[in-house]
Design an enzyme around this catalytic site. Structure first.
Site, PDB file in Angstrom:
ATOM      1  N   LYS A 121       1.088  -1.506  -0.249  1.00  0.00           N
ATOM      2  CA  LYS A 121      -0.117   0.060   0.104  1.00  0.00           C
ATOM      3  C   LYS A 121       0.577   1.488  -0.411  1.00  0.00           C
ATOM      4  O   LYS A 121       2.562   1.372   0.719  1.00  0.00           O
ATOM      5  CB  LYS A 121      -0.536   0.290   1.223  1.00  0.00           C
ATOM      6  N   GLU A 190      -9.276   7.925   4.144  1.00  0.00           N
ATOM      7  CA  GLU A 190      -9.379   7.562   4.717  1.00  0.00           C
ATOM      8  C   GLU A 190      -9.813   9.914   5.560  1.00  0.00           C
ATOM      9  O   GLU A 190      -9.473  10.418   5.027  1.00  0.00           O
ATOM     10  CB  GLU A 190      -7.565   7.743   5.663  1.00  0.00           C
TER      11      GLU A 190
END
Length: 272
Positions: A121, A190
């Site tokens: 990631k 996020e």
């Protein structure tokens, strides 16, 4: 009790794509060590993220910035050894990919070869495009990460919600599309407004996983130590604590201390 589909032996990026198509939500948690990863994998969790949040929860650092590539590989190796089913994704730590796609590829190859993880990631959008393409060209699956990107905390100066302004929201949508076009298999969003996350999830054909991004995305991720109540001082709005392990552990240890002090442990049955 396990909640996973017994027909699925091993989660792959292809299966995550199929889950989005059939509107089955994707479950994702962090893992940093063998013992916890073993427990989590047995529950039927879909993805385990070896997060650079290990810097905070395992090492006590204020930010994710200090953790090194060697330390991430150590955590990833421990997790991979425990896992039979979940897809294991590893965060590329700060300083291993920004502004240098060759460095990004070298870091990724080390993670994949030394830990046996399944994907990496990487935080950011257009500014890390070259690194994403370079990693994908080596055949390594990449998960994107947009919105609040903790490695950029000193740029933002705060952990507040991102992309509330239209310009930042538009850039986030463009970055999400770009990551998809590059070939990322999923994107984490996020701490962004729920309505914006919904737009992104509906626009992209790859899975969108949220943390503090509302319920209109394809899956959710939390830090395991937060949702289990091991950490106590972190209380964002998006966090649901599912138990109070901190309290449970405290009670058990206090009982142990008392039994030792009083000479009650070990008893005859616990002795040879």
């Amino acid at each position: 009790m396990s909640v996973h589909n017994p027909n699925i032996k091993k989660i792959t990026t292809h299966q995550l794509q199929e889950m989005k198509v059939r509107k089955e939500k994707i479950s994702m948690l962090t893992a940093y060590d063998y013992s916890m990863a073993k427990i989590l994998d047995a529950t039927g969790i879909d993805i385990l993220l070896v997060g650079d949040s290990a810097s905070n929860v395992m090492a006590g650092n204020e930010t994710t910035l200090p953790i090194t590539l060697d330390q991430m590989i150590y955590h990833a190796t421990s997790v991979v050894r425990a896992v039979d089913r979940a897809l294991v994704v590893v965060d590329l730590p700060f300083g291993c990919y920004q502004g240098n796609s060759s460095e990004a590829l070298r870091s990724t190859i080390r993670i994949m070869k030394e830990s046996g993880a399944h994907a990496v990631k990487i935080e950011g959008g257009s500014e890390i495009k070259e690194s994403v393409l370079r990693i994908l060209s080596a055949g390594v699956p990449v998960m994107g990460h947009l919105g609040l990107t903790p490695q950029s905390i000193y740029k933002f100066g705060t952990y507040t919600v991102r992309a509330k302004e239209e310009a930042e929201a538009e850039k986030l949508i463009e970055d999400a599309k770009l990551l998809q076009e590059c070939g990322c298999f999923a994107v984490v969003l996020e701490k962004i407004p729920s309505a914006l996350a919904k737009r992104v999830a509906e626009t992209l054909h790859i899975p969108v996983i949220g943390i503090g991004a509302g319920n209109h995305v394809d899956g959710q991720v939390l830090v395991t130590h937060d949702m289990l109540g091991i950490t106590k001082d972190f209380k964002p709005r998006f966090l649901r604590r599912y138990t109070d392990l901190s309290g449970i552990i405290n009670d058990a240890v206090v009982n142990y201390i008392n039994d030792v002090k009083q000479g009650d442990f070990p008893n005859e049955k616990e002795s040879y």
